[in-house]
Scaffold this active site. Structure first.
Site, PDB file in Angstrom:
ATOM      1  CG  ASP A 133      53.949  -6.761  17.449  1.00 44.47           C
ATOM      2  OD1 ASP A 133      52.719  -6.348  17.534  1.00 44.47           O
ATOM      3  OD2 ASP A 133      54.712  -6.128  18.331  1.00 44.47           O
TER       4      ASP A 133
ATOM      5  CG  ASN B  34      46.843  -2.238  19.204  1.00 46.58           C
ATOM      6  OD1 ASN B  34      48.088  -2.835  19.364  1.00 46.58           O
ATOM      7  ND2 ASN B  34      46.402  -2.032  17.816  1.00 46.58           N
ATOM      8  CG  HIS B  35      45.706  -6.396  17.028  1.00 49.42           C
ATOM      9  ND1 HIS B  35      44.973  -6.392  15.879  1.00 49.42           N
ATOM     10  CD2 HIS B  35      46.488  -5.192  16.540  1.00 49.42           C
ATOM     11  CE1 HIS B  35      45.262  -5.910  14.882  1.00 49.42           C
ATOM     12  NE2 HIS B  35      46.268  -4.952  15.361  1.00 49.42           N
TER      13      HIS B  35
ATOM     14  CG  HIS C  96      51.607  -3.261  22.456  1.00 48.14           C
ATOM     15  ND1 HIS C  96      52.086  -4.292  21.717  1.00 48.14           N
ATOM     16  CD2 HIS C  96      50.675  -2.880  21.429  1.00 48.14           C
ATOM     17  CE1 HIS C  96      51.624  -4.516  20.513  1.00 48.14           C
ATOM     18  NE2 HIS C  96      50.704  -3.436  20.252  1.00 48.14           N
TER      19      HIS C  96
ATOM     20  CG  HIS D  18      54.076  -5.343  13.032  1.00 48.52           C
ATOM     21  ND1 HIS D  18      53.311  -6.074  12.100  1.00 48.52           N
ATOM     22  CD2 HIS D  18      53.682  -5.133  14.217  1.00 48.52           C
ATOM     23  CE1 HIS D  18      52.090  -6.201  13.082  1.00 48.52           C
ATOM     24  NE2 HIS D  18      52.506  -5.853  14.067  1.00 48.52           N
TER      25      HIS D  18
END
EC number: 3.1.-.-
Length: 372
Positions: free
Chosen positions: A8, A84-85, A161, A192
């Site tokens: 992240d 996902n990002h 993830h 996070h």
């Protein structure tokens, strides 16, 4: 045998739409890289969301290449899954990891069709990439295959993830009992905040490495308690939670939940901000203040903060938000991120609807084809 677990980084994220915050995130990532090189682990595992967007800006790609090339030069391989990002919302768009692999070669190992790798003929490393809720059954199939393929190895790591209960008691996608029970280290991304939990009678560790910088004001209190950075693990002997060590990086100071109800509160807050001017980076401030002190306080701290968000409060402590150095769009985007929704998609749809864009339906259709 040592390894680093990181996740992240969200390279390219512009909190408050500020260059300084985008640069903070690059600096935190590169500080992690420098600390990794000092440690010289055998390998690095990364649990996704290297980038903020599947189409990262040039500076984000440059930063990623700079850091990962340093690892390659020191012969430290990195095992990386998509978060996902990182995943494109359209089937036609390429993945940024493809470009990285062309540059980094075999020092960067990903988990597409191949769900596992073996480091030095000794450590089995499995990886399941982020999927949306309705594709979780396929993830269970992948886990079964990974578990089967790992049977001949004593040292085993699994990357994932997803949101997992009990770390996320609501809106979770999987449960901790869904994972194989004989892996030494289960390495998570997506959440996070840092987390470590012994499982399998203490013989295994379930982990979230957390983000490498403060991506949301909701992370500030956890940062003060648990820090940001990465985990260092040691597989040399018997493995348990004591085999994991936190390695921290320093983030910009955030002052939040400040209540200024009188002159004394006013003075203390200004003095605290002034004391922070010796730091390399100006702080971010979130505070509530009574109406009669608002204007003078706002003027006095103008040069003492990078960014401030102030709410006025009346004598009865009933709050009303004042949008100060913020736009509705910035607040909206921060709200979306705090809710762990896809900022790019939701905000993009919002803009299209505002503009009466006739391609709105196609935009939604492409997104759901790529994700569902």
């Amino acid at each position: 045998m040592q390894f680093v677990h990181m996740a992240d980084n969200h390279l390219g994220y512009r909190q408050y739409n500020l260059d300084e915050r985008e640069n903070d995130i690059y600096e935190s990532f590169l500080e992690c890289i420098d600390k990794i090189i000092e440690i010289r682990p055998d390998f690095v595992i990364h649990s996704g969301d290297l980038f903020e967007s599947p189409q990262p800006p040039v500076n984000a790609i440059r930063c990623a290449m700079e850091g990962l090339l340093k690892l390659k030069e020191k012969n430290i391989p990195i095992y990386l899954i998509h978060g996902n990002h990182d995943i494109p919302k359209s089937q036609q768009k390429g993945k940024p990891f493809g470009l990285l692999k062309k540059i980094l070669g075999n020092s960067l190992l990903t988990f597409g069709k191949n769900k596992s790798h073996v480091f030095n003929s000794e450590v089995f490393i499995g990886g399941i990439e982020y999927v949306s809720q309705n594709k979780i059954p396929k993830t269970y199939e992948d886990l079964e295959k990974i578990n089967s393929d790992s049977k001949d190895y004593k040292k085993k790591i699994l990357l994932f993830h997803q949101s997992v209960s009990p770390f996320i008691p609501q809106s979770f996608e999987m449960q901790i009992t869904d994972f194989p029970d004989d892996f030494n280290y289960i390495a998570g991304g997506h959440i996070h905040q840092r987390a470590l939990k012994p499982i399998n009678d203490g013989n295994s560790v379930f982990s979230y490495a957390g983000s490498t910088d403060i991506m949301s004001v909701s992370e500030v209190n956890d940062y003060k308690k648990n820090g940001k950075g990465f985990y260092l693990g040691d597989l040399s002997g018997d493995f348990d939670i004591n085999s994991i060590q936190k390695i921290d990086v320093e983030c910009r100071t955030f002052l939040i939940d400040k209540k200024i109800k009188n002159e004394n509160d006013y003075k203390k807050t200004v003095e605290e901000l002034q004391s922070l001017q010796d730091e390399k980076k100006k702080p971010v401030l979130y505070c509530d203040i009574v109406e009669n002190l608002f204007n003078s306080f706002n003027d006095e701290i103008a040069d003492l903060t990078l960014y401030k968000r102030i709410s006025r409060i009346d004598e009865n402590l009933e709050e009303s938000l004042i949008i100060n150095e913020s736009s509705i769009e910035e607040i909206f985007q921060e709200y979306i991120k705090n809710k762990e929704m896809d900022v790019n998609f939701v905000y993009g749809l919002y803009k299209k609807l505002l503009e009466n864009d006739c391609d709105s339906l196609l935009y939604v259709n492409d997104y759901f084809k790529g994700n569902y």
